[in-house]
Design a protein around this motif. Structure first.
Motif, short mmCIF file in Angstrom:
data_model
loop_
_atom_site.label_atom_id
_atom_site.label_comp_id
_atom_site.label_asym_id
_atom_site.label_seq_id
_atom_site.Cartn_x
_atom_site.Cartn_y
_atom_site.Cartn_z
N PRO A 1 4.63 -10.06 -4.50
CA PRO A 1 5.81 -9.30 -3.92
C PRO A 1 5.93 -8.99 -3.41
O PRO A 1 5.44 -8.62 -2.12
CB PRO A 1 5.23 -8.01 -5.84
N ARG A 2 7.50 -8.82 -2.89
CA ARG A 2 7.65 -8.30 -1.23
C ARG A 2 7.72 -6.95 -1.09
O ARG A 2 7.52 -6.73 0.07
CB ARG A 2 9.56 -8.48 -1.35
N ASP A 3 7.69 -5.84 -2.47
CA ASP A 3 7.55 -4.60 -1.81
C ASP A 3 6.05 -4.49 -2.01
O ASP A 3 4.57 -4.66 -2.39
CB ASP A 3 7.69 -3.97 -4.25
N PRO A 4 6.04 -3.63 -0.78
CA PRO A 4 4.76 -3.72 -0.26
C PRO A 4 3.79 -2.57 -0.76
O PRO A 4 2.17 -2.59 -0.96
CB PRO A 4 4.67 -3.00 1.50
N ALA A 5 4.52 -1.72 -1.83
CA ALA A 5 3.82 -0.63 -2.37
C ALA A 5 3.20 -1.66 -3.98
O ALA A 5 1.94 -1.35 -4.17
CB ALA A 5 4.78 0.20 -3.03
N LEU A 6 4.19 -2.43 -3.87
CA LEU A 6 3.72 -3.11 -4.90
C LEU A 6 2.10 -4.33 -4.84
O LEU A 6 0.80 -4.33 -5.33
CB LEU A 6 4.50 -4.31 -5.80
N ARG A 7 2.18 -4.81 -3.81
CA ARG A 7 1.00 -5.60 -2.84
C ARG A 7 -0.32 -4.39 -2.96
O ARG A 7 -1.19 -5.23 -2.90
CB ARG A 7 0.86 -6.05 -2.18
N ARG B 1 -1.17 -2.37 -5.30
CA ARG B 1 -1.76 -1.47 -6.39
C ARG B 1 -2.01 -2.97 -6.72
O ARG B 1 -1.69 -3.87 -6.80
CB ARG B 1 -0.09 -1.64 -7.45
N TYR C 1 -2.38 -6.60 -8.20
CA TYR C 1 -1.53 -7.96 -7.52
C TYR C 1 -2.69 -7.29 -6.29
O TYR C 1 -3.15 -8.25 -6.26
CB TYR C 1 -0.43 -7.60 -6.92
#
Lengths: 304, 304
Positions: free
Chosen positions: A69-75, A77, A80
């Motif tokens: 995911p582009r979103d670093p926060a998702l990365r 979590r 992921y």
């Protein structure tokens, strides 16, 4: 000639031979007309190996770019994070749904034709991490014989898989002789867009159907429209399908594969969260579901 | 012997014979391997009559009790009002979606098995309002011959219908020799509940898939997983399916039935809102889609 040479003589083999004999005995009380000879097979862990984790998860790990995911926060979590770190122990502790939603999401944006190309090309060289053979050689020889035996008696076999339908279709014809229209599985929503090459089908990120437990029965009705006569599974995710197949009278057979052979394959049941076998094993006797032991019932596990 | 005796000699018949000859000529440039011989047929207006309105609408009208909403305000509103008043002219002016959502909603709450029983029993005596024959005798004889001809050359025919999948399955095997697993259609969501008789499948009021236009391509991919080689339709709702079938090289055939024979059947196209034929008729030549005229191409319309 023995139609099931890789099956040891025992209750399971006897039950299969008896079921087919009864279903095909014209004029007999359990005769099943040819169009009603529907057999459904789970895929991972039933027709081929699903340990340490499912082939579709290795496929996803090998094509990480698409799932980041582009979103670093998702990365940072789960689930992921474990995929990005190739942390198999953590992935194996996820529920089936958690892990597979990453796999299904990984390829959204591709057309279904592009996905099929990617999967077919991956399968040409992808090797199982511990068995030292291609994933496509991790099919179970006794099941290949059973599929041939059923077809010889005019049964139509379907794969009903929790895995992605396109992923399994990319190899089902080659491995099992099962054409795409006889593969039912999980799927994401799709959208059709018309371009200069005609309508193309794009995979969207949202799951359309997660083909597990009750949803296997929903999809059997949607895709097949007929109650099967034989069902073969290996996890609690297959229990409803086995129960649905078992009701209704006449010749019926439910089979549940128990992985109990660490020497030749793997040994696991309730502790494998990606594909737990617990409830189904406990209630199998009361439901008339036959438990098949790899250790005792299979003379060979893989094609030689 | 002529395999298509109810087809007049002409472009359409010649195109069909040529397509099958090319697809089955081993070693030829357009040879199609047997597993890829997929043919898709729309149902209403393509395999049988859809005027004055669709059989499924008459079925719904005959079973009104189930569709009457409890809320009196809803009963006074369209599209319910027209169904309650059996106002066929108004129903025929609805869009396909408006009319069919009433039909689909009518039977929510039943199990799929109960619905199949209801439909099968209705078809035993339900008569077409103007043709003086059972609905089940309103199939087109030339299409029965075409289905047989294709099967004799190892094509696998599928029905891909905007009608309800269970409704069409209840008669497809009897009328066309097409088993339930080869019927793709519109469907409502379902829910599986476990009871003493095992898992049962209940139809919910929400539409899962309205199998029209782009959605026909979505469902062909979901259910068949392979681009068809032949498609036969009769309305704009079939255009995307015809376009999708037409691309990709090799032997391919798209056919569009034009209802232009008021003496023997009906005459209509763009003005019939439940199944309009307008855009598809205009762009058929540019897309290589063959228009079939009932008046000119069919020697007989119904079985004698």
């Amino acid at each position: 000639m023995d139609p099931l040479p890789s099956w040891n003589d025992g209750w399971a083999k006897a039950a299969i031979l008896d079921f087919v004999a009864r279903a095909t005995r014209e004029g007999g009380p359990d005769f099943v007309p040819v169009p009603e000879r529907i057999a459904v097979f789970d895929h991972d862990g039933t027709l081929w190996v699903e340990r340490p984790v499912h082939a579709q998860i290795y496929f996803t790990l090998d094509r990480l770019a698409g799932i980041v995911p582009r979103d670093p926060a998702l990365r940072a979590r789960q689930p992921y994070k474990a995929f990005l770190e190739r942390d198999l122990a953590t992935i194996a502790s996820f529920s089936r749904r958690e892990a597979f939603e990453v796999a299904f999401r990984a390829h959204s944006g591709l057309t279904t034709a592009e996905f099929l190309d990617a999967a077919s090309s991956w399968f040409k060289s992808a090797k199982h991490p511990t068995l030292g053979r291609l994933f496509t050689d991790c099919v179970y020889q006794p099941q290949l014989e059973l599929l041939d035996y059923l077809r010889a008696h005019h049964f139509k076999p379907f794969v009903v898989t929790g895995g992605g339908v396109e992923f399994v279709r990319s190899i089902a014809e080659q491995l099992y002789g099962i054409p795409p229209e006889q593969v039912v599985g999980s799927s994401n929503k799709t959208r059709v867009e018309s371009g200069p090459g005609g309508p193309a089908i794009f995979t969207l990120p949202e799951v359309r159907s997660f083909d597990d437990r009750e949803e296997k029965v929903v999809n059997i009705e949607l895709h097949i429209g007929r109650r099967p006569r034989l069902a073969f599974g290996n996890s609690d995710g297959d229990l409803r399908m086995l129960q649905y197949t078992g009701r209704g009278g006449g010749a019926r057979l439910g089979l549940l594969l128990h992985h109990d052979d660490p020497a030749r394959e793997f040994s696991y049941d309730r502790e494998f969260r990606l594909s737990p076998l617990d409830e189904a094993l406990r209630i199998a006797p009361a439901e008339g579901i036959m438990v098949v032991s790899i250790k005792n019932d299979w003379r060979a596990v893989f094609p030689s």
